[in-house]
Motif scaffolding. Structure first.
Motif, PDB file in Angstrom:
ATOM      1  N   GLU A 112       0.832  -1.206   0.000  1.00  8.75           N
ATOM      2  CA  GLU A 112       0.000   0.000   0.000  1.00  8.75           C
ATOM      3  C   GLU A 112       0.869   1.258   0.000  1.00  8.75           C
ATOM      4  O   GLU A 112       0.558   2.243  -0.676  1.00  8.75           O
ATOM      5  CB  GLU A 112      -0.925   0.006   1.210  1.00  8.75           C
ATOM      6  N   LEU A 113       1.967   1.216   0.762  1.00  9.63           N
ATOM      7  CA  LEU A 113       2.863   2.372   0.804  1.00  9.63           C
ATOM      8  C   LEU A 113       3.507   2.595  -0.561  1.00  9.63           C
ATOM      9  O   LEU A 113       3.600   3.737  -1.035  1.00  9.63           O
ATOM     10  CB  LEU A 113       3.919   2.169   1.880  1.00  9.63           C
ATOM     11  N   GLU A 114       3.943   1.516  -1.209  1.00 10.30           N
ATOM     12  CA  GLU A 114       4.536   1.650  -2.543  1.00 10.30           C
ATOM     13  C   GLU A 114       3.524   2.215  -3.538  1.00 10.30           C
ATOM     14  O   GLU A 114       3.830   3.141  -4.303  1.00 10.30           O
ATOM     15  CB  GLU A 114       5.055   0.296  -3.032  1.00 10.30           C
ATOM     16  N   ASN A 115       2.310   1.683  -3.522  1.00 10.96           N
ATOM     17  CA  ASN A 115       1.279   2.174  -4.438  1.00 10.96           C
ATOM     18  C   ASN A 115       0.978   3.655  -4.179  1.00 10.96           C
ATOM     19  O   ASN A 115       0.793   4.434  -5.126  1.00 10.96           O
ATOM     20  CB  ASN A 115      -0.001   1.355  -4.289  1.00 10.96           C
ATOM     21  N   SER A 116       0.932   4.035  -2.912  1.00  8.27           N
ATOM     22  CA  SER A 116       0.664   5.426  -2.568  1.00  8.27           C
ATOM     23  C   SER A 116       1.762   6.343  -3.100  1.00  8.27           C
ATOM     24  O   SER A 116       1.481   7.423  -3.644  1.00  8.27           O
ATOM     25  CB  SER A 116       0.541   5.581  -1.048  1.00  8.27           C
ATOM     26  N   CYS A 117       3.009   5.921  -2.956  1.00  7.88           N
ATOM     27  CA  CYS A 117       4.127   6.720  -3.470  1.00  7.88           C
ATOM     28  C   CYS A 117       4.012   6.928  -4.974  1.00  7.88           C
ATOM     29  O   CYS A 117       4.225   8.042  -5.489  1.00  7.88           O
ATOM     30  CB  CYS A 117       5.452   6.059  -3.125  1.00  7.88           C
ATOM     31  N   LEU A 118       3.675   5.876  -5.690  1.00  6.72           N
ATOM     32  CA  LEU A 118       3.584   5.955  -7.150  1.00  6.72           C
ATOM     33  C   LEU A 118       2.407   6.827  -7.584  1.00  6.72           C
ATOM     34  O   LEU A 118       2.529   7.621  -8.531  1.00  6.72           O
ATOM     35  CB  LEU A 118       3.463   4.556  -7.739  1.00  6.72           C
TER      36      LEU A 118
END
Length: 206
Positions: A28-34
């Motif tokens: 979720e954190l990776e998706n949010s960053c992108l």
């Protein structure tokens, strides 16, 4: 019998983010960053104008914990890690606290680098690692005495770790690294085909 001891130690903190605070889902954190990077036109423009490889929200978004709950959870965890590190450093905070000053996203593409720098006006700085594909850059830390070693010979290649002029830390996804903000550091060239994603931050004394 001669005695030799190490003086003026430079401390580096490494732990899993999940050790403290609410659970932060890595995907979720990776998706949010992108998603944030894709929507942040001001940040994209700043990176292009300043020749910054990839993307950083450093110059554009100052309220990530307010905008996105996952970053609010991230800060709660970081607060605990920073408190633990400050205790290890034996800081006398004189009744005050170390508080988050700023927090930003870094997305480094293949071939991207982040040149050597430090973080003036802060006390503790650090990074938590969101995506570290095979070949992604380690963090390179520089001996803070380097500028004063005017006539010293170089160290041998197999010198003890505490005597090396540079230390490379290869973090894993979910790791958090903390250091005192005066410590010079850089991110060498990303040799991975995929993006290296991290979230960096500063804490100040107030």
């Amino acid at each position: 019998m001669a005695q030799i001891e190490s003086l003026f130690v430079t401390r580096l903190y490494r732990a899993q983010l999940s050790e403290f605070g609410p659970k932060v889902d890595a995907q979720e954190l990776e998706n949010s960053c992108l998603v944030i990077a894709g929507d942040d036109d001001a940040g994209q423009n700043w990176c292009e104008e300043n020749g910054y490889p990839g993307y950083t929200s450093y110059a554009s978004l100052t309220d990530l914990p307010w905008r996105f709950p996952i970053f609010a959870d991230l800060v709660k965890s970081l607060d605990s890690h920073v408190a633990a590190f400050a205790k290890d450093l034996e800081f006398d905070l004189d009744g005050r606290e170390l508080k988050l000053e700023d927090l930003w996203i870094n997305i480094l593409p293949e071939g991207g680098t982040h040149s050597s720098h430090l973080h003036p006006h802060s006390v503790i700085s650090g990074t938590t690692y969101v995506s570290m594909p095979d070949g992604a850059s380690a963090l390179k830390l520089e001996d803070p005495r380097s500028a004063r070693m005017m006539a010293a010979p170089t160290r041998t290649k197999d010198a003890r770790r505490e005597l090396q002029p540079f230390i490379y830390m290869k973090p894993d996804v979910g790791d958090v690294l903390l250091w005192e903000s005066w410590l010079r550091h850089e991110v060498p060239m990303n040799m991975a085909e995929d993006e290296r994603i991290s979230v960096s931050f500063n804490y100040k004394w107030e």
